[in-house]
Design a protein around this motif. Structure first.
Motif, PDB file in Angstrom:
ATOM      1  N   PHE A 161       0.824  -1.205   0.000  1.00 13.37           N
ATOM      2  CA  PHE A 161       0.000   0.000   0.000  1.00 13.37           C
ATOM      3  C   PHE A 161       0.860   1.257   0.000  1.00 13.37           C
ATOM      4  O   PHE A 161       0.553   2.240  -0.684  1.00 13.37           O
ATOM      5  CB  PHE A 161      -0.915  -0.012   1.225  1.00 13.37           C
ATOM      6  CG  PHE A 161      -1.723   1.238   1.388  1.00 13.37           C
ATOM      7  CD1 PHE A 161      -2.835   1.479   0.598  1.00 13.37           C
ATOM      8  CD2 PHE A 161      -1.367   2.196   2.328  1.00 13.37           C
ATOM      9  CE1 PHE A 161      -3.575   2.637   0.742  1.00 13.37           C
ATOM     10  CE2 PHE A 161      -2.106   3.356   2.484  1.00 13.37           C
ATOM     11  CZ  PHE A 161      -3.208   3.579   1.687  1.00 13.37           C
ATOM     12  N   VAL A 162       1.959   1.224   0.744  1.00 10.68           N
ATOM     13  CA  VAL A 162       2.815   2.403   0.835  1.00 10.68           C
ATOM     14  C   VAL A 162       3.638   2.594  -0.433  1.00 10.68           C
ATOM     15  O   VAL A 162       3.850   3.723  -0.893  1.00 10.68           O
ATOM     16  CB  VAL A 162       3.729   2.279   2.077  1.00 10.68           C
ATOM     17  CG1 VAL A 162       4.783   3.380   2.076  1.00 10.68           C
ATOM     18  CG2 VAL A 162       2.899   2.375   3.341  1.00 10.68           C
ATOM     19  N   THR A 163       4.090   1.492  -1.021  1.00 14.25           N
ATOM     20  CA  THR A 163       5.026   1.603  -2.148  1.00 14.25           C
ATOM     21  C   THR A 163       4.340   1.618  -3.507  1.00 14.25           C
ATOM     22  O   THR A 163       4.714   2.389  -4.388  1.00 14.25           O
ATOM     23  CB  THR A 163       6.018   0.423  -2.097  1.00 14.25           C
ATOM     24  OG1 THR A 163       5.285  -0.805  -2.113  1.00 14.25           O
ATOM     25  CG2 THR A 163       6.869   0.494  -0.847  1.00 14.25           C
ATOM     26  N   VAL A 164       3.345   0.760  -3.693  1.00 14.92           N
ATOM     27  CA  VAL A 164       2.749   0.588  -5.019  1.00 14.92           C
ATOM     28  C   VAL A 164       1.469   1.381  -5.182  1.00 14.92           C
ATOM     29  O   VAL A 164       1.307   2.154  -6.144  1.00 14.92           O
ATOM     30  CB  VAL A 164       2.499  -0.915  -5.290  1.00 14.92           C
ATOM     31  CG1 VAL A 164       1.845  -1.100  -6.659  1.00 14.92           C
ATOM     32  CG2 VAL A 164       3.807  -1.689  -5.218  1.00 14.92           C
ATOM     33  N   PHE A 165       0.534   1.204  -4.266  1.00  9.80           N
ATOM     34  CA  PHE A 165      -0.792   1.788  -4.426  1.00  9.80           C
ATOM     35  C   PHE A 165      -0.860   3.257  -4.015  1.00  9.80           C
ATOM     36  O   PHE A 165      -1.858   3.922  -4.282  1.00  9.80           O
ATOM     37  CB  PHE A 165      -1.821   0.992  -3.613  1.00  9.80           C
ATOM     38  CG  PHE A 165      -1.906  -0.446  -4.024  1.00  9.80           C
ATOM     39  CD1 PHE A 165      -2.449  -0.822  -5.238  1.00  9.80           C
ATOM     40  CD2 PHE A 165      -1.410  -1.440  -3.192  1.00  9.80           C
ATOM     41  CE1 PHE A 165      -2.514  -2.145  -5.618  1.00  9.80           C
ATOM     42  CE2 PHE A 165      -1.473  -2.773  -3.558  1.00  9.80           C
ATOM     43  CZ  PHE A 165      -2.021  -3.129  -4.781  1.00  9.80           C
ATOM     44  N   ALA A 166       0.145   3.749  -3.322  1.00  6.00           N
ATOM     45  CA  ALA A 166       0.096   5.148  -2.877  1.00  6.00           C
ATOM     46  C   ALA A 166       0.389   6.114  -4.010  1.00  6.00           C
ATOM     47  O   ALA A 166       0.057   7.305  -3.918  1.00  6.00           O
ATOM     48  CB  ALA A 166       1.085   5.365  -1.736  1.00  6.00           C
ATOM     49  N   GLU A 219       3.485  11.166  -0.696  1.00  8.85           N
ATOM     50  CA  GLU A 219       4.618  11.023   0.206  1.00  8.85           C
ATOM     51  C   GLU A 219       4.121  10.946   1.648  1.00  8.85           C
ATOM     52  O   GLU A 219       3.163  11.618   2.032  1.00  8.85           O
ATOM     53  CB  GLU A 219       5.585  12.207   0.047  1.00  8.85           C
ATOM     54  CG  GLU A 219       6.222  12.292  -1.331  1.00  8.85           C
ATOM     55  CD  GLU A 219       7.190  13.440  -1.436  1.00  8.85           C
ATOM     56  OE1 GLU A 219       7.309  14.197  -0.449  1.00  8.85           O
ATOM     57  OE2 GLU A 219       7.819  13.587  -2.503  1.00  8.85           O
ATOM     58  N   PHE A 220       4.821  10.126   2.439  1.00 13.91           N
ATOM     59  CA  PHE A 220       4.473   9.939   3.843  1.00 13.91           C
ATOM     60  C   PHE A 220       5.706  10.216   4.696  1.00 13.91           C
ATOM     61  O   PHE A 220       6.836   9.917   4.295  1.00 13.91           O
ATOM     62  CB  PHE A 220       3.994   8.504   4.107  1.00 13.91           C
ATOM     63  CG  PHE A 220       2.835   8.065   3.238  1.00 13.91           C
ATOM     64  CD1 PHE A 220       1.548   8.489   3.515  1.00 13.91           C
ATOM     65  CD2 PHE A 220       3.041   7.234   2.149  1.00 13.91           C
ATOM     66  CE1 PHE A 220       0.494   8.093   2.722  1.00 13.91           C
ATOM     67  CE2 PHE A 220       1.994   6.828   1.361  1.00 13.91           C
ATOM     68  CZ  PHE A 220       0.714   7.258   1.642  1.00 13.91           C
ATOM     69  N   LEU A 222       4.223   6.216   7.701  1.00 19.81           N
ATOM     70  CA  LEU A 222       4.682   4.945   7.146  1.00 19.81           C
ATOM     71  C   LEU A 222       4.516   3.814   8.157  1.00 19.81           C
ATOM     72  O   LEU A 222       4.041   2.723   7.812  1.00 19.81           O
ATOM     73  CB  LEU A 222       6.149   5.057   6.725  1.00 19.81           C
ATOM     74  CG  LEU A 222       6.440   5.831   5.439  1.00 19.81           C
ATOM     75  CD1 LEU A 222       7.939   5.961   5.238  1.00 19.81           C
ATOM     76  CD2 LEU A 222       5.811   5.139   4.240  1.00 19.81           C
ATOM     77  N   LEU A 223       4.911   4.085   9.404  1.00 17.93           N
ATOM     78  CA  LEU A 223       4.771   3.049  10.433  1.00 17.93           C
ATOM     79  C   LEU A 223       3.312   2.673  10.637  1.00 17.93           C
ATOM     80  O   LEU A 223       2.975   1.483  10.779  1.00 17.93           O
ATOM     81  CB  LEU A 223       5.383   3.541  11.749  1.00 17.93           C
ATOM     82  CG  LEU A 223       6.909   3.618  11.808  1.00 17.93           C
ATOM     83  CD1 LEU A 223       7.362   4.210  13.129  1.00 17.93           C
ATOM     84  CD2 LEU A 223       7.517   2.234  11.612  1.00 17.93           C
ATOM     85  N   ILE A 224       2.429   3.658  10.655  1.00 19.93           N
ATOM     86  CA  ILE A 224       1.008   3.376  10.864  1.00 19.93           C
ATOM     87  C   ILE A 224       0.451   2.547   9.717  1.00 19.93           C
ATOM     88  O   ILE A 224      -0.252   1.548   9.930  1.00 19.93           O
ATOM     89  CB  ILE A 224       0.220   4.691  11.025  1.00 19.93           C
ATOM     90  CG1 ILE A 224       0.607   5.377  12.336  1.00 19.93           C
ATOM     91  CG2 ILE A 224      -1.284   4.420  10.991  1.00 19.93           C
ATOM     92  CD1 ILE A 224      -0.019   6.725  12.532  1.00 19.93           C
TER      93      ILE A 224
END
Length: 325
Positions: free
Chosen positions: A131-136, A140-141, A146-148
């Motif tokens: 979710f953070v790398t591909v779908f976002a 930017e986070f 990112l941890l959440i």
């Protein structure tokens, strides 16, 4: 170092800012998928096999209990027993009791539970990383975000089996409570017909499978333990512990006291069966009395807004038209 920087630049150009992280995640997942089956299918050491075959078998009571405990368990999960089982005996017994109260009677139930927690936790972490790398996309986070977004799916996946077992325990207790009065009536009929308590339990476990399979399974376990020669008081107390229902605990106390003081089991069953029927009627009446209170909020939410629109709407429209003139 130059080669690593070149690889990093190449991945960043073709896969974006998180290209190296995606590659590392894919490689880690590939290693897990490859190494876990290899570890599960790892052949036994020939030296250990030779030592076991040549060594004299120990016939102590402790070894017999260990063999009986390990009989019927999954050999693949046996290799990860230290990882998938609590090391504390009390914690292991409590977890095994909870699994049995949920209806899972297998000897590997505790291992499967911890394996499910571990697997779903990893899957949740993988979903968070994707979710953070591909779908976002280009979003930017910061580090906290990112941890959440990574840890929350992992925590949800880790606690899903625990939630499922808790729900199963509560549902099974409700089913046992609902079927216990009918079970006592059938047991009373069997005892008054001349059967002993052991025979009545066997008959109840066979007759109640169609209507109440959970309570029938517990009585079947009681029947097998009595046939094995276990003390009746211990069997009944274990039965109450496995069910975890207050009515069953009170029934076990009545049966033990009746056998201790030499009173008639049929009389004790008759009185307690009448009490259980009264309690079932009281529970039904309590549920019926709670229904109007539960329906009040739904009724207000579904009826008050339409009434306000119907009653206040024309007046509000007239005021708006009057103000616009």
């Amino acid at each position: 170092m130059e080669i690593l920087s070149q690889i990093n630049d190449f991945l960043t150009q073709h896969l974006g800012e998180f290209g190296p992280l995606i590659v590392v995640g894919v490689l880690g997942l590939f290693m897990i998928l490859v190494t876990v089956p290899l570890m599960l299918n790892q052949p036994e050491d020939p030296l250990k096999k030779l030592q076991r075959s040549t060594a004299a078998p120990k016939k102590s009571q402790k070894d017999k209990k260990d063999r009986l405990r390990q009989a019927g368990q999954n050999e693949q999960l046996e290799k990860f027993a230290n990882f998938l089982e609590p090391k504390d005996k009390e914690e292991y017994s409590a977890m095994q009791l909870k699994m049995r109260q949920a209806g899972y009677q297998s000897k590997d139930s505790v291992r499967f539970f911890h394996f499910a927690q571990f697997s779903l936790g990893l899957i949740g972490l993988l979903i968070g990383v994707l979710f953070v790398t591909v779908f976002a996309g280009d979003q930017e986070f910061d580090s906290q975000q990112l941890l959440i977004r990574v840890l929350v799916p992992g925590a949800i996946g880790y606690y899903i089996p625990k939630y499922w077992i808790t729900r199963r325990v509560e549902e099974r207790k409700e089913k046992i409570t609902a079927g216990f009065p009918d079970t006592l009536d059938l047991m009373l009929v069997c005892v008054e017909a001349g059967q002993s308590l052991d025979q009545a339990i066997v008959r109840v476990s066979a007759e109640m499978k169609a209507s109440y399979p959970d309570i029938a399974l517990e009585f079947e376990v009681v029947a097998y333990e009595m046939k094995a020669g276990k003390e009746k008081d211990t069997v009944l107390r274990d039965f109450a512990t496995r069910c975890g229902v207050q009515d069953v605990s009170a029934f076990v106390t009545v049966m033990i006291q009746s056998a201790t003081f030499g009173t008639s089991i049929a009389d004790a069953l008759r009185v307690y069966a009448d009490e259980m029927r009264d309690k079932r009627v009281m529970r039904a009446e309590e549920a019926a009395n709670k229904l109007p209170t539960k329906m009040t909020l739904a009724t207000m939410m579904l009826t008050v807004p339409p009434l306000l629109v119907i009653l206040v709407g024309p007046s509000a429209k007239g005021i708006m038209e009057f103000g616009s003139q």
